[in-house]
Design a protein around this motif. Structure first.
Motif, PDB file in Angstrom:
ATOM      1  N   VAL A 179       0.957  -1.235  -0.221  1.00  0.00           N
ATOM      2  CA  VAL A 179       0.001   0.118  -0.043  1.00  0.00           C
ATOM      3  C   VAL A 179       1.001   1.253   0.135  1.00  0.00           C
ATOM      4  CG1 VAL A 179      -1.921   1.298   0.954  1.00  0.00           C
ATOM      5  CG2 VAL A 179      -1.909  -1.349   1.393  1.00  0.00           C
ATOM      6  N   SER A 180       0.911   1.893  -1.206  1.00  0.00           N
ATOM      7  CA  SER A 180       1.584   3.234  -1.143  1.00  0.00           C
ATOM      8  C   SER A 180       1.189   4.260  -0.405  1.00  0.00           C
ATOM      9  CB  SER A 180       1.751   3.617  -2.533  1.00  0.00           C
ATOM     10  OG  SER A 180       0.437   3.894  -3.389  1.00  0.00           O
ATOM     11  N   GLY A 181       1.924   5.303  -0.039  1.00  0.00           N
ATOM     12  CA  GLY A 181       1.740   6.562   0.423  1.00  0.00           C
ATOM     13  C   GLY A 181       2.768   6.862   1.784  1.00  0.00           C
ATOM     14  N   PRO A 182       2.810   7.878   2.551  1.00  0.00           N
ATOM     15  CA  PRO A 182       3.646   8.483   3.318  1.00  0.00           C
ATOM     16  C   PRO A 182       3.635   7.438   4.429  1.00  0.00           C
ATOM     17  CG  PRO A 182       1.812   9.811   3.533  1.00  0.00           C
ATOM     18  CD  PRO A 182       1.426   8.890   1.867  1.00  0.00           C
ATOM     19  N   ALA A 183       4.824   7.116   4.933  1.00  0.00           N
ATOM     20  CA  ALA A 183       5.062   6.445   6.014  1.00  0.00           C
ATOM     21  C   ALA A 183       5.002   7.173   7.281  1.00  0.00           C
ATOM     22  CB  ALA A 183       6.304   5.388   6.068  1.00  0.00           C
ATOM     23  N   LEU A 184       4.375   6.728   8.439  1.00  0.00           N
ATOM     24  CA  LEU A 184       4.712   7.507   9.576  1.00  0.00           C
ATOM     25  C   LEU A 184       4.732   6.342  10.899  1.00  0.00           C
ATOM     26  CD1 LEU A 184       4.039  10.101  11.425  1.00  0.00           C
ATOM     27  CD2 LEU A 184       1.327   9.396  11.644  1.00  0.00           C
ATOM     28  N   ALA A 185       6.004   6.765  11.541  1.00  0.00           N
ATOM     29  CA  ALA A 185       6.274   5.901  12.532  1.00  0.00           C
ATOM     30  C   ALA A 185       6.106   6.722  14.145  1.00  0.00           C
ATOM     31  CB  ALA A 185       7.814   5.725  12.574  1.00  0.00           C
ATOM     32  N   ALA A 186       5.133   6.102  14.660  1.00  0.00           N
ATOM     33  CA  ALA A 186       4.693   7.060  16.145  1.00  0.00           C
ATOM     34  C   ALA A 186       4.604   6.061  16.998  1.00  0.00           C
ATOM     35  CB  ALA A 186       3.815   8.116  15.722  1.00  0.00           C
ATOM     36  N   LEU A 187       4.930   6.211  18.438  1.00  0.00           N
ATOM     37  CA  LEU A 187       4.348   5.114  19.454  1.00  0.00           C
ATOM     38  C   LEU A 187       4.368   5.976  20.540  1.00  0.00           C
ATOM     39  CD1 LEU A 187       7.157   4.935  21.328  1.00  0.00           C
ATOM     40  CD2 LEU A 187       7.876   3.581  19.557  1.00  0.00           C
ATOM     41  N   THR A 188       3.606   5.567  21.755  1.00  0.00           N
ATOM     42  CA  THR A 188       3.307   5.955  23.065  1.00  0.00           C
ATOM     43  C   THR A 188       3.717   5.001  23.945  1.00  0.00           C
ATOM     44  OG1 THR A 188       0.926   5.331  22.984  1.00  0.00           O
ATOM     45  CG2 THR A 188       1.701   7.672  22.454  1.00  0.00           C
ATOM     46  N   VAL A 189       4.226   5.485  25.282  1.00  0.00           N
ATOM     47  CA  VAL A 189       4.621   4.389  26.273  1.00  0.00           C
ATOM     48  C   VAL A 189       3.436   4.780  27.488  1.00  0.00           C
ATOM     49  CG1 VAL A 189       6.311   3.688  28.238  1.00  0.00           C
ATOM     50  CG2 VAL A 189       7.131   4.378  25.815  1.00  0.00           C
ATOM     51  N   GLU A 190       2.914   3.814  27.954  1.00  0.00           N
ATOM     52  CA  GLU A 190       1.806   4.262  28.907  1.00  0.00           C
ATOM     53  C   GLU A 190       1.830   3.141  29.849  1.00  0.00           C
ATOM     54  OE1 GLU A 190      -1.879   3.814  26.763  1.00  0.00           O
ATOM     55  OE2 GLU A 190      -1.212   5.234  25.061  1.00  0.00           O
ATOM     56  N   HIS A 191       1.127   3.623  30.931  1.00  0.00           N
ATOM     57  CA  HIS A 191       0.800   2.723  32.364  1.00  0.00           C
ATOM     58  C   HIS A 191       2.127   2.122  32.958  1.00  0.00           C
ATOM     59  CE1 HIS A 191      -3.188   1.984  29.973  1.00  0.00           C
ATOM     60  NE2 HIS A 191      -3.389   2.986  30.609  1.00  0.00           N
ATOM     61  N   VAL A 192       3.255   2.715  33.224  1.00  0.00           N
ATOM     62  CA  VAL A 192       4.228   2.276  33.566  1.00  0.00           C
ATOM     63  C   VAL A 192       4.201   2.168  35.230  1.00  0.00           C
ATOM     64  CG1 VAL A 192       6.636   3.068  34.395  1.00  0.00           C
ATOM     65  CG2 VAL A 192       5.663   3.458  32.125  1.00  0.00           C
ATOM     66  N   ARG A 193       4.623   0.748  35.798  1.00  0.00           N
ATOM     67  CA  ARG A 193       4.283   0.623  37.451  1.00  0.00           C
ATOM     68  C   ARG A 193       5.611  -0.107  37.505  1.00  0.00           C
ATOM     69  NH1 ARG A 193      -0.931  -0.445  34.927  1.00  0.00           N
ATOM     70  NH2 ARG A 193      -2.326   0.904  35.582  1.00  0.00           N
ATOM     71  N   ILE A 194       5.785   0.394  39.031  1.00  0.00           N
ATOM     72  CA  ILE A 194       6.900  -0.692  39.757  1.00  0.00           C
ATOM     73  C   ILE A 194       6.076  -1.893  40.529  1.00  0.00           C
ATOM     74  CG2 ILE A 194       8.482  -0.568  41.301  1.00  0.00           C
ATOM     75  CD1 ILE A 194       7.941   2.410  39.493  1.00  0.00           C
ATOM     76  N   VAL A 195       6.175  -2.925  40.120  1.00  0.00           N
ATOM     77  CA  VAL A 195       5.375  -4.178  40.553  1.00  0.00           C
ATOM     78  C   VAL A 195       6.243  -4.787  41.787  1.00  0.00           C
ATOM     79  CG1 VAL A 195       3.925  -6.097  40.169  1.00  0.00           C
ATOM     80  CG2 VAL A 195       4.039  -4.185  38.707  1.00  0.00           C
ATOM     81  N   ALA A 196       5.951  -4.765  42.944  1.00  0.00           N
ATOM     82  CA  ALA A 196       6.444  -5.503  44.088  1.00  0.00           C
ATOM     83  C   ALA A 196       7.787  -5.377  44.424  1.00  0.00           C
ATOM     84  CB  ALA A 196       6.069  -7.178  43.858  1.00  0.00           C
ATOM     85  N   GLY A 197       8.428  -4.362  43.686  1.00  0.00           N
ATOM     86  CA  GLY A 197       9.976  -4.091  43.892  1.00  0.00           C
ATOM     87  C   GLY A 197      10.743  -4.924  43.110  1.00  0.00           C
ATOM     88  N   ASP A 198      10.301  -5.861  42.308  1.00  0.00           N
ATOM     89  CA  ASP A 198      11.080  -6.615  41.260  1.00  0.00           C
ATOM     90  C   ASP A 198      11.069  -6.637  39.742  1.00  0.00           C
ATOM     91  OD1 ASP A 198       8.949  -7.726  40.926  1.00  0.00           O
ATOM     92  OD2 ASP A 198       9.406  -9.868  41.731  1.00  0.00           O
ATOM     93  N   ARG A 199      10.026  -5.764  39.411  1.00  0.00           N
ATOM     94  CA  ARG A 199       9.829  -5.442  37.813  1.00  0.00           C
ATOM     95  C   ARG A 199       9.175  -4.170  37.655  1.00  0.00           C
ATOM     96  NH1 ARG A 199       5.614  -9.187  39.015  1.00  0.00           N
ATOM     97  NH2 ARG A 199       3.633  -8.713  38.414  1.00  0.00           N
ATOM     98  N   ILE A 200       9.344  -3.876  36.447  1.00  0.00           N
ATOM     99  CA  ILE A 200       8.730  -2.598  35.849  1.00  0.00           C
ATOM    100  C   ILE A 200       7.771  -3.026  34.853  1.00  0.00           C
ATOM    101  CG2 ILE A 200       8.788  -0.402  34.585  1.00  0.00           C
ATOM    102  CD1 ILE A 200      11.982  -0.626  36.096  1.00  0.00           C
ATOM    103  N   THR A 201       6.574  -2.753  34.865  1.00  0.00           N
ATOM    104  CA  THR A 201       5.512  -3.119  33.724  1.00  0.00           C
ATOM    105  C   THR A 201       5.332  -1.851  32.963  1.00  0.00           C
ATOM    106  OG1 THR A 201       3.644  -3.071  35.123  1.00  0.00           O
ATOM    107  CG2 THR A 201       4.734  -5.131  35.038  1.00  0.00           C
ATOM    108  N   TYR A 202       4.901  -1.864  31.705  1.00  0.00           N
ATOM    109  CA  TYR A 202       4.396  -0.758  30.992  1.00  0.00           C
ATOM    110  C   TYR A 202       3.708  -1.288  29.588  1.00  0.00           C
ATOM    111  CZ  TYR A 202       8.883  -2.280  28.355  1.00  0.00           C
ATOM    112  OH  TYR A 202       9.743  -2.945  27.558  1.00  0.00           O
ATOM    113  N   GLU A 203       3.256  -0.369  28.900  1.00  0.00           N
ATOM    114  CA  GLU A 203       2.771  -0.893  27.570  1.00  0.00           C
ATOM    115  C   GLU A 203       3.186   0.019  26.291  1.00  0.00           C
ATOM    116  OE1 GLU A 203      -1.605  -0.735  27.864  1.00  0.00           O
ATOM    117  OE2 GLU A 203      -1.859  -2.324  29.501  1.00  0.00           O
TER     118      GLU A 203
END
Length: 239
Positions: A96-120
């Motif tokens: 599919v032709s057309g201009p390419a757009l690269a974009a992202l977001t980082v959401e819902h960052v959390r520190i869980v139980a002091g042993d991992r970091i979760t995010y989306e």
């Protein structure tokens, strides 16, 4: 199906209709009725079912419609032919032709139980992304985590969301930290999100520290109240 091409390639803008032909062969000694259908793509045939005589082939025109709202990039599909107890397929590659757009977001960052970091991570553009992750954390006395950017084992198509986790087994036992998660990808896509957490030791030591902190706060408040109370003088000095 037969032909010199290992697959069918097409390219067009959103909303366009692309035309081509597919050849179906019958190598048997009797006539065979063959049905055609598209898989994973909007394909319509001039005839969805054709009768092919023995040891001959037939060429069937078809049209491939590119959806009006399709984002630029690669798509794959197939044409499937069935008849005489056999099934054959040929791949369809659509660009599919057309201009390419690269974009992202980082959401819902959390520190869980002091042993991992979760995010989306969410792909907000129209190209498939392979994200890279960098994580830092600053505590009261300085940096407690500094992980340089590395490629994640994730391919994120347009519009898709991925829930991810980063281990942090050497998190501090006692500190207040600010965690910063930075995700980048090709095409200039980049976003950063933060989260804060307080680490307090568990067990008697943690309870003692908490009690000491509470006592210190209470004493500080009492001193402020006494300092703010107006002086009434010494009643014993009155005559």
């Amino acid at each position: 199906m037969s032909g010199s091409r290992p697959y069918i390639y097409a390219e067009g803008a959103p909303g366009s209709v692309l035309e081509d032909t597919v050849a179906v062969s019958n190598p048997t000694a009797g006539a065979v009725r063959i049905t055609l259908r598209g898989s994973g793509a909007r394909i319509t045939f001039a005839a969805a079912s054709v009768r092919v005589p023995a040891r001959t082939r037939a060429e069937v025109p078809f049209a491939l419609t590119v959806p009006a709202g399709a984002s630029p990039g690669e798509r794959t599909g197939a044409i499937v032919a069935e008849g005489g107890g056999r099934t054959a397929r040929v791949g369809v590659h659509l660009r599919v032709s057309g201009p390419a757009l690269a974009a992202l977001t980082v959401e819902h960052v959390r520190i869980v139980a002091g042993d991992r970091i979760t995010y989306e991570v969410v792909n907000r553009g129209n190209t498939t992304l392979t994200p890279r992750l960098a994580v830092t954390a600053d505590g009261v006395l300085g940096t407690v985590l500094d992980r340089k950017a590395r490629t994640l084992p994730v391919r994120l198509p347009p519009g898709r969301r991925a829930a991810l986790s980063e281990p942090w087994r050497d998190a501090p036992a006692l500190d207040a930290v600010d965690v910063r998660v930075t995700v980048t990808a090709g095409g200039g896509a980049r976003d950063t999100a933060t989260a804060s957490a307080r680490f307090v030791p568990r067990g008697p030591l943690g309870g003692g520290l908490a009690a000491l902190a509470a006592a210190g706060w209470a004493a500080h408040r009492l001193v402020r109240r006494r300092r703010g109370r107006p002086s009434t003088g010494d009643p014993r000095s009155a005559s």
